[in-house]
Design an enzyme around this catalytic site. Structure first.
Site, PDB file in Angstrom:
ATOM      1  N   ASP A   1     -13.604   6.864   6.134  1.00 19.40           N
ATOM      2  CA  ASP A   1     -12.350   6.301   6.251  1.00 19.40           C
ATOM      3  C   ASP A   1     -11.561   6.429   4.552  1.00 19.40           C
ATOM      4  OD1 ASP A   1     -10.237   4.665   6.262  1.00 19.40           O
ATOM      5  OD2 ASP A   1     -11.039   3.423   7.623  1.00 19.40           O
TER       6      ASP A   1
ATOM      7  N   ASN B   1       0.778  -1.153   0.008  1.00 13.79           N
ATOM      8  CA  ASN B   1       0.147  -0.046  -0.082  1.00 13.79           C
ATOM      9  C   ASN B   1       0.787   1.312   0.053  1.00 13.79           C
ATOM     10  OD1 ASN B   1      -2.321  -1.687   0.138  1.00 13.79           O
ATOM     11  ND2 ASN B   1      -2.078  -1.759   2.344  1.00 13.79           N
TER      12      ASN B   1
ATOM     13  N   GLU C   1     -16.027   4.177   3.253  1.00 15.39           N
ATOM     14  CA  GLU C   1     -14.871   4.498   2.907  1.00 15.39           C
ATOM     15  C   GLU C   1     -14.643   5.396   1.494  1.00 15.39           C
ATOM     16  OE1 GLU C   1     -12.365   1.025   2.645  1.00 15.39           O
ATOM     17  OE2 GLU C   1     -13.246   0.161   4.647  1.00 15.39           O
TER      18      GLU C   1
ATOM     19  N   LYS D   1      -0.106   4.092   4.278  1.00  9.43           N
ATOM     20  CA  LYS D   1      -0.186   3.712   3.120  1.00  9.43           C
ATOM     21  C   LYS D   1       0.468   4.593   2.311  1.00  9.43           C
ATOM     22  CE  LYS D   1      -3.924   0.754   4.585  1.00  9.43           C
ATOM     23  NZ  LYS D   1      -5.064   0.249   5.104  1.00  9.43           N
TER      24      LYS D   1
ATOM     25  N   HIS E   1     -13.967  -1.626   6.151  1.00 12.28           N
ATOM     26  CA  HIS E   1     -12.784  -2.159   6.844  1.00 12.28           C
ATOM     27  C   HIS E   1     -13.120  -2.894   8.215  1.00 12.28           C
ATOM     28  CE1 HIS E   1      -8.768  -2.439   8.717  1.00 12.28           C
ATOM     29  NE2 HIS E   1      -8.436  -2.640   7.408  1.00 12.28           N
TER      30      HIS E   1
HETATM   31  C1  LIG Z   1      -5.353  -0.276   6.444  1.00  9.61           C
HETATM   32  C2  LIG Z   1      -6.741   0.461   6.922  1.00  9.61           C
HETATM   33  C3  LIG Z   1      -7.205   0.870   8.044  1.00  9.61           C
HETATM   34  C4  LIG Z   1      -6.147   0.836   9.438  1.00  9.61           C
HETATM   35  O1  LIG Z   1      -4.997   1.517   9.153  1.00  9.61           O
HETATM   36  P1  LIG Z   1      -3.582   1.066   9.887  1.00  9.61           P
HETATM   37  O2  LIG Z   1      -2.926   2.469   9.986  1.00  9.61           O
HETATM   38  O3  LIG Z   1      -2.975   0.108   9.173  1.00  9.61           O
HETATM   39  O4  LIG Z   1      -4.188   0.534  11.434  1.00  9.61           O
HETATM   40  C5  LIG Z   1      -8.284   1.279   8.370  1.00  9.61           C
HETATM   41  N1  LIG Z   1      -9.130   1.582   7.353  1.00  9.61           N
HETATM   42  C6  LIG Z   1      -8.906   1.041   6.128  1.00  9.61           C
HETATM   43  C7  LIG Z   1      -9.963   1.375   5.007  1.00  9.61           C
HETATM   44  C8  LIG Z   1      -7.739   0.577   5.745  1.00  9.61           C
HETATM   45  O5  LIG Z   1      -7.559   0.179   4.606  1.00  9.61           O
END
Ligand SMILES: *Cc1c(COP(=O)(O)O)cnc(C)c1O
Length: 406
Positions: free
Chosen positions: A222, A63, A193, A255, A149
């Site tokens: 998110d 990512n 998301e 990411k 997620h």
């Molecule tokens: C990866 C991800 C998370 C978690 O984030 P981290 O910083 O890796 O804990 C939360 N929501 C979504 C949609 C993700 O893809």
């Protein structure tokens, strides 16, 4: 189940310890039988390539969309932070863990997102748990897109609020759920998301924000997979032109920012409330200085190099065009295969050709939709993308695959 008894000859274990280990073994055997056991493969990564079993594979499973985790300026910022502030924050931010880099990072995030303030958490997972459970409780209502997620679902569960799951990106369904239920609760929080992590498609943010307005509901997104790669790096809300209508913008620094940590960008009252009440912020150690510094350097790069932030999506689109798939909406392109065994087999086949494309299986994705998830980064060579597309159409027989939703 449990035919094989667990015993360790060198230990005189109590019955309780034996039954505990037996419990784990039985569970693992059960998962193994349906191809759902997972193992952590060692992955030495030098940016684009991952070493697996002594072989270097070109990774389409990271990512790190802009390859910033290996960017000289980002690495130098992390090193400098360690020299100045040490390797750990040393305590919760509410005690002595609130080092200056966290404050600088929050100012930068708020500026990038165009919000009044921001709050940085230890990870994206922790951010979702903390934010959701701080805003709503047992008397309230949460609505979540089905494909959200795991940590969004976990946050909803933790909050104790009544939770309704709407069909993926289905405006009719979410509208009818709100109409039928909104009146029975003092507060409603709708969460989706920006870019869906396993499907690569996007939420209809404008329509959802209008719906939330109409039903006096709070709207949270998110944007873990939008930051840095959509809307010139500012994310999905900025690109949809409705950032001002999304009062709760959560995301991760793990990411495209190439670091670690999670955040919420919101108004000052909301951020002040998080810093006072969010349990995953209060009762967890502050993000390490090196992670904060790396994220600051990455955000600087988003601002300075908008053309770099556009690369992953352009690469994904060149791939989908080559294969005649629906045009990629994000750097994530799923190829739905169906059963877990078949997805694993496809992944092994691509590894033989020098590509790392991890199979994604339930419960990460719904039953029957095990898939290859292909993630494009700015630095993927075009010739290799072309070769990957060729291998997929010849060796995997693309006609048997179908693109995900959309
Ligand atoms: C990866 C991800 C998370 C978690 O984030 P981290 O910083 O890796 O804990 C939360 N929501 C979504 C949609 C993700 O893809």
């Amino acid at each position: 189940m449990g035919q094989k008894r667990y015993t360790r000859k060198d230990h005189n274990e109590s019955l309780a310890v034996q039954s505990l280990n037996q419990f784990a073994l039985d569970k693992l055997a059960q998962l193994e039988r349906v191809s759902l056991r997972r193992v952590l493969a060692e992955s030495a990564r030098d940016g684009l390539y991952v070493e697996r079993d002594g072989r270097k594979l070109l990774s389409f499973s990271c990512n790190d969309y802009l390859n910033l985790s290996h960017h000289p300026a980002v690495k130098a910022a992390a090193q400098e932070a360690i020299t100045r502030y040490g390797t750990g924050a040393g305590a919760s931010r509410l005690v002595t863990g609130n080092h200056p880099l966290l404050i600088e990072l929050e100012e930068k995030l708020a500026r990038l997102k165009g919000t009044e303030a921001a709050c940085v958490f230890g990870s994206g997972y922790l951010a979702n748990l903390g934010v959701i459970a701080t805003l709503v409780g047992k008397e309230d209502l949460i609505l979540i897109d089905r494909l959200s997620h795991a940590c969004i679902h976990a946050g909803a569960q933790l909050s104790g609020a009544a939770t309704l799951v709407f069909d993926h990106n289905d405006m009719d369904h979410v509208t009818s759920l709100l109409k039928a239920n909104r009146g029975a609760y003092p507060h409603a929080l709708l969460i989706t998301e920006g870019v869906f992590s396993m499907d690569g498609d996007r939420a209809p943010l404008k329509a959802l924000s209008a719906l939330c307005k109409a039903h006096n509901s709070w709207f949270m997104i998110d944007d873990a997979h939008g930051l840095g790669v959509i809307g010139d790096g500012r994310g999905s809300a900025a690109e949809a032109g409705c950032a001002a209508d999304i009062p709760l913008q959560m995301g991760t620094l793990s990411k495209a920012a190439g670091s670690y940590g999670g955040y919420l960008c919101a108004s000052k009252p909301i951020i002040d409330l998080m810093k006072t009440r969010a349990r995953t912020l209060i009762y967890s150690t502050g993000l390490a200085p090196a992670s904060a510094a790396a994220a600051i350097a990455a955000l600087d790069i988003f601002e300075r190099e908008p053309e770099l932030t556009r690369m992953p999506l352009l690469k994904a689109q060149s791939f989908t065009q080559r294969l005649g798939l629906p045009l990629a909406q994000s750097p994530i392109v799923p190829l739905i295969i169906g059963e877990p065994e078949a997805a694993l087999e496809a992944s092994h086949l691509l590894a033989e050709e020098g590509f790392l494309v991890t199979a994604i299986r339930p419960p990460t994705v719904p039953q029957g939709t095990a898939r290859l998830r292909i993630a494009f980064s700015a630095a993927h060579p075009d010739a290799e993308i072309e070769r990957l597309a060729g291998v997929i159409s010849t060796r995997l027989g693309l006609s048997h695959l179908c693109p995900a939703s959309s």
